[in-house]
Design an enzyme around this catalytic site. Structure first.
Site, PDB file in Angstrom:
ATOM      1  N   HIS A   7       0.818  -1.209   0.000  1.00 62.43           N
ATOM      2  CA  HIS A   7       0.000   0.000   0.000  1.00 62.43           C
ATOM      3  C   HIS A   7       0.856   1.266   0.000  1.00 62.43           C
ATOM      4  O   HIS A   7       2.030   1.259   0.371  1.00 62.43           O
ATOM      5  CB  HIS A   7      -0.907   0.016   1.238  1.00 62.43           C
ATOM      6  CG  HIS A   7      -0.141   0.054   2.527  1.00 62.43           C
ATOM      7  ND1 HIS A   7       0.401   1.210   3.046  1.00 62.43           N
ATOM      8  CD2 HIS A   7       0.204  -0.932   3.391  1.00 62.43           C
ATOM      9  CE1 HIS A   7       1.041   0.941   4.172  1.00 62.43           C
ATOM     10  NE2 HIS A   7       0.939  -0.356   4.406  1.00 62.43           N
TER      11      HIS A   7
ATOM     12  N   GLU B 204      -2.302  -7.058   7.426  1.00 59.39           N
ATOM     13  CA  GLU B 204      -0.958  -6.958   7.985  1.00 59.39           C
ATOM     14  C   GLU B 204      -0.844  -7.805   9.249  1.00 59.39           C
ATOM     15  O   GLU B 204      -1.843  -8.166   9.887  1.00 59.39           O
ATOM     16  CB  GLU B 204      -0.621  -5.491   8.288  1.00 59.39           C
ATOM     17  CG  GLU B 204       0.771  -5.250   8.850  1.00 59.39           C
ATOM     18  CD  GLU B 204       1.907  -5.737   7.940  1.00 59.39           C
ATOM     19  OE1 GLU B 204       1.958  -6.957   7.668  1.00 59.39           O
ATOM     20  OE2 GLU B 204       2.742  -4.913   7.549  1.00 59.39           O
TER      21      GLU B 204
END
Length: 216
Positions: free
Chosen positions: A10, A83
């Site tokens: 990201h 994550e």
């Protein structure tokens, strides 16, 4: 028949800039992060994508949306691409970790697989669910070219496994925000890494200058 998996970290967030641990905290992109996602989109011009899979955290979802643009392709949120949660370190600055947990940040930087934090996901568990998700996506998209938008530790666990490297080498192979990581898989499920943190599509001024160093 080759299946191509493009993994993108990201775009940048303010917590990245501050070196504040994000983990599974749902932090949005900053303006630089949105620009990085735009550069990643440009870096994939001419690439025909069959699908996009993304972590459900908003920094990944927004990155995926920017890269998708006007393409008429499906976007799937995958829990397995989230994550690594860092438990009691979530939201802490590196300087705060040094103060509250003396010496542990140095272990994180050298042997992260040995870190056992309250409420955190062990790195090996991150690898297990990331690889399970990776192979699920490969099976669902044989012969296609698929984009995965995820996070540093999740993507790294996949690349390190494919390369046959120990998880503790993660910081020796950093992945910058918006970088392209490409893995090809043949019909016999032999996976090979074509690119690891390829970021020449991002102008130098939009790359985080010290993405993994220590800030006091």
């Amino acid at each position: 028949m080759t299946t191509t998996i493009i993994l993108i970290r990201h775009g940048e967030t303010e917590w990245n800039v501050l070196h504040r641990f994000q983990g599974i905290s749902d932090v949005p992109l900053n303006e630089t992060g949105r620009k990085q996602a735009g550069f990643a989109k440009l870096g994939l011009e001419g690439t025909t994508l069959t699908a996009i899979y993304t972590s459900p955290l908003q920094r990944a979802m927004e990155t995926a949306s920017i890269i998708r643009g006007e393409r008429n392709i499906p976007v799937y949120a995958e829990e397995g691409l989230k994550e690594m949660g860092v438990g009691e370190w979530e939201g802490l600055l590196v300087s705060e970790i040094d103060e509250k947990y003396p010496g542990l940040y140095d272990v994180w930087r050298t042997h992260p697989s040995q870190i056992q934090l309250q409420g955190a996901e062990p790195f090996e568990k991150t690898r297990e669910r990331a690889m399970k998700t990776f192979w699920k996506i490969v099976r669902e998209n044989r012969g296609g070219t698929v984009l995965l938008v995820s996070h540093m530790m999740c993507i790294s666990s996949i690349l390190l496994t494919v390369a046959g490297f120990p998880l503790d080498e993660v910081w020796q192979h950093p992945i910058t925000n918006g970088a392209l990581n490409i893995v090809t898989v043949d019909d016999d499920d032999k996976a090979e890494i074509a690119y690891w943190s390829k970021d020449d599509h991002i102008p130098e001024e939009f790359r985080l200058k010290q993405p993994f160093g220590r800030l006091k």
